[in-house]
Scaffold this motif. Structure first.
Motif, PDB file in Angstrom:
ATOM      1  N   PHE A  86       0.828  -1.213   0.000  1.00  0.00           N
ATOM      2  CA  PHE A  86       0.000   0.000   0.000  1.00  0.00           C
ATOM      3  C   PHE A  86       0.861   1.261   0.000  1.00  0.00           C
ATOM      4  O   PHE A  86       0.554   2.226  -0.695  1.00  0.00           O
ATOM      5  N   GLY A  87       1.927   1.258   0.780  1.00  0.00           N
ATOM      6  CA  GLY A  87       2.812   2.420   0.844  1.00  0.00           C
ATOM      7  C   GLY A  87       3.469   2.709  -0.493  1.00  0.00           C
ATOM      8  O   GLY A  87       3.532   3.860  -0.929  1.00  0.00           O
ATOM      9  N   GLU A  88       3.951   1.667  -1.169  1.00  0.00           N
ATOM     10  CA  GLU A  88       4.584   1.847  -2.475  1.00  0.00           C
ATOM     11  C   GLU A  88       3.604   2.427  -3.472  1.00  0.00           C
ATOM     12  O   GLU A  88       3.944   3.327  -4.248  1.00  0.00           O
ATOM     13  N   LYS A  89       2.365   1.946  -3.449  1.00  0.00           N
ATOM     14  CA  LYS A  89       1.347   2.454  -4.385  1.00  0.00           C
ATOM     15  C   LYS A  89       1.028   3.914  -4.100  1.00  0.00           C
ATOM     16  O   LYS A  89       0.874   4.718  -5.026  1.00  0.00           O
ATOM     17  N   LEU A  90       0.926   4.260  -2.836  1.00  0.00           N
ATOM     18  CA  LEU A  90       0.631   5.637  -2.450  1.00  0.00           C
ATOM     19  C   LEU A  90       1.800   6.559  -2.832  1.00  0.00           C
ATOM     20  O   LEU A  90       1.589   7.658  -3.373  1.00  0.00           O
ATOM     21  N   LEU A  91       3.016   6.111  -2.611  1.00  0.00           N
ATOM     22  CA  LEU A  91       4.201   6.897  -2.965  1.00  0.00           C
ATOM     23  C   LEU A  91       4.266   7.105  -4.478  1.00  0.00           C
ATOM     24  O   LEU A  91       4.525   8.222  -4.956  1.00  0.00           O
ATOM     25  N   HIS A  92       4.018   6.061  -5.228  1.00  0.00           N
ATOM     26  CA  HIS A  92       4.020   6.167  -6.697  1.00  0.00           C
ATOM     27  C   HIS A  92       2.939   7.151  -7.159  1.00  0.00           C
ATOM     28  O   HIS A  92       3.171   7.960  -8.065  1.00  0.00           O
ATOM     29  N   HIS A  93       1.767   7.099  -6.536  1.00  0.00           N
ATOM     30  CA  HIS A  93       0.674   8.018  -6.880  1.00  0.00           C
ATOM     31  C   HIS A  93       1.133   9.469  -6.658  1.00  0.00           C
ATOM     32  O   HIS A  93       0.861  10.339  -7.490  1.00  0.00           O
ATOM     33  N   SER A 113      13.200   4.846  11.022  1.00  0.00           N
ATOM     34  CA  SER A 113      12.678   3.498  10.784  1.00  0.00           C
ATOM     35  C   SER A 113      12.100   3.310   9.378  1.00  0.00           C
ATOM     36  O   SER A 113      11.902   2.181   8.940  1.00  0.00           O
ATOM     37  N   ALA A 114      11.840   4.412   8.657  1.00  0.00           N
ATOM     38  CA  ALA A 114      11.231   4.314   7.326  1.00  0.00           C
ATOM     39  C   ALA A 114      12.237   4.537   6.196  1.00  0.00           C
ATOM     40  O   ALA A 114      11.873   4.411   5.025  1.00  0.00           O
ATOM     41  N   VAL A 115      13.477   4.848   6.524  1.00  0.00           N
ATOM     42  CA  VAL A 115      14.465   5.187   5.500  1.00  0.00           C
ATOM     43  C   VAL A 115      14.613   4.073   4.464  1.00  0.00           C
ATOM     44  O   VAL A 115      14.631   4.337   3.257  1.00  0.00           O
ATOM     45  N   SER A 116      14.703   2.831   4.895  1.00  0.00           N
ATOM     46  CA  SER A 116      14.911   1.741   3.926  1.00  0.00           C
ATOM     47  C   SER A 116      13.724   1.613   2.973  1.00  0.00           C
ATOM     48  O   SER A 116      13.904   1.289   1.800  1.00  0.00           O
ATOM     49  N   PHE A 117      12.506   1.898   3.449  1.00  0.00           N
ATOM     50  CA  PHE A 117      11.324   1.883   2.580  1.00  0.00           C
ATOM     51  C   PHE A 117      11.505   2.879   1.439  1.00  0.00           C
ATOM     52  O   PHE A 117      11.285   2.565   0.271  1.00  0.00           O
ATOM     53  N   TYR A 118      11.930   4.096   1.768  1.00  0.00           N
ATOM     54  CA  TYR A 118      12.090   5.128   0.740  1.00  0.00           C
ATOM     55  C   TYR A 118      13.295   4.862  -0.152  1.00  0.00           C
ATOM     56  O   TYR A 118      13.248   5.143  -1.354  1.00  0.00           O
ATOM     57  N   GLU A 119      14.362   4.306   0.407  1.00  0.00           N
ATOM     58  CA  GLU A 119      15.540   3.995  -0.407  1.00  0.00           C
ATOM     59  C   GLU A 119      15.198   2.985  -1.500  1.00  0.00           C
ATOM     60  O   GLU A 119      15.749   3.057  -2.603  1.00  0.00           O
ATOM     61  N   TYR A 123      14.935   7.130  -3.218  1.00  0.00           N
ATOM     62  CA  TYR A 123      15.110   8.373  -2.472  1.00  0.00           C
ATOM     63  C   TYR A 123      16.454   8.289  -1.760  1.00  0.00           C
ATOM     64  O   TYR A 123      16.894   7.196  -1.383  1.00  0.00           O
ATOM     65  N   ASN A 124      17.087   9.430  -1.583  1.00  0.00           N
ATOM     66  CA  ASN A 124      18.408   9.480  -0.974  1.00  0.00           C
ATOM     67  C   ASN A 124      18.415  10.342   0.278  1.00  0.00           C
ATOM     68  O   ASN A 124      17.764  11.393   0.312  1.00  0.00           O
ATOM     69  N   LYS A 125      19.183   9.900   1.269  1.00  0.00           N
ATOM     70  CA  LYS A 125      19.371  10.694   2.482  1.00  0.00           C
ATOM     71  C   LYS A 125      20.242  11.896   2.154  1.00  0.00           C
ATOM     72  O   LYS A 125      21.163  11.797   1.351  1.00  0.00           O
ATOM     73  N   VAL A 126      19.924  13.010   2.819  1.00  0.00           N
ATOM     74  CA  VAL A 126      20.705  14.235   2.677  1.00  0.00           C
ATOM     75  C   VAL A 126      21.110  14.666   4.078  1.00  0.00           C
ATOM     76  O   VAL A 126      20.259  14.964   4.911  1.00  0.00           O
ATOM     77  N   GLY A 127      22.406  14.683   4.343  1.00  0.00           N
ATOM     78  CA  GLY A 127      22.877  15.138   5.645  1.00  0.00           C
ATOM     79  C   GLY A 127      22.761  14.077   6.729  1.00  0.00           C
ATOM     80  O   GLY A 127      22.507  12.901   6.472  1.00  0.00           O
ATOM     81  N   LEU A 140      16.548  13.884   6.370  1.00  0.00           N
ATOM     82  CA  LEU A 140      16.025  14.579   5.218  1.00  0.00           C
ATOM     83  C   LEU A 140      16.295  13.682   4.018  1.00  0.00           C
ATOM     84  O   LEU A 140      17.407  13.146   3.885  1.00  0.00           O
ATOM     85  N   MET A 141      15.285  13.494   3.177  1.00  0.00           N
ATOM     86  CA  MET A 141      15.444  12.658   1.994  1.00  0.00           C
ATOM     87  C   MET A 141      14.917  13.407   0.782  1.00  0.00           C
ATOM     88  O   MET A 141      14.078  14.292   0.896  1.00  0.00           O
ATOM     89  N   LYS A 142      15.426  13.021  -0.390  1.00  0.00           N
ATOM     90  CA  LYS A 142      15.004  13.676  -1.624  1.00  0.00           C
ATOM     91  C   LYS A 142      15.078  12.737  -2.798  1.00  0.00           C
ATOM     92  O   LYS A 142      15.757  11.692  -2.769  1.00  0.00           O
TER      93      LYS A 142
END
Length: 148
Positions: A86-93, A113-119, A123-127, A140-142
């Motif tokens: 569900f998270g991947e679908k929402l992020l893609h949307h 705790s959510a960094v690996s989901f976004y990676e 998405y990349n960590k900044v700082g 911070l991620m982008k």
């Protein structure tokens, strides 16, 4: 069967509260900018039950260059529905919506705790790791994107 719909900021609270603000008052679920006309809220439904939410803000972060920046905030999936796509679908949307708005950069503060989901979605960590008072450690991620 799941479906993603536009929802109101108030509708996000029923998922934001138990996932992101557990034990805190419902008022803590309101974010600055929630009700701006440029802010969009999306909900993902499973068999007509709202199981996940995310909000997209047209917001500049001065750390990054460029005018067409969007912040994702309040991404939350009810615990019993996590790790089911569900998270991947929402992020893609969100990414498709942001591209349609000529966005070129997506940024957000991700819980540690959510960094690996976004990676997994590039998405990349900044700082460095930092703490948000009463919420906890974040990065911070982008992600830079090409508009449609």
């Amino acid at each position: 069967m799941e479906i993603i719909k536009n929802i109101s900021s108030l509708e996000t609270y029923e998922v934001r509260q138990p996932v992101l603000r557990a034990g805190k008052p419902i008022e803590s679920c309101q974010f600055d900018g929630d009700d701006l006309p440029t802010t969009k809220h999306f909900g993902i439904y499973n068999d007509e039950k709202l199981v996940g939410v995310v909000s997209v803000f047209n917001k500049i972060n001065n750390i990054f260059k460029g005018p067409n920046q969007f912040q994702i905030r309040g991404m939350a999936i009810l615990s019993e529905y996590q790790k089911r796509g569900f998270g991947e679908k929402l992020l893609h949307h969100c990414e498709v919506f942001i591209k349609s708005q000529n966005g070129t950069l997506i940024w957000f503060n991700a819980r540690e705790s959510a960094v690996s989901f976004y990676e997994k979605s590039n998405y990349n960590k900044v700082g460095a790791l930092f703490s948000i008072p009463e919420i906890g450690p974040h990065y911070l991620m982008k992600k830079e994107i090409d508009p449609l």
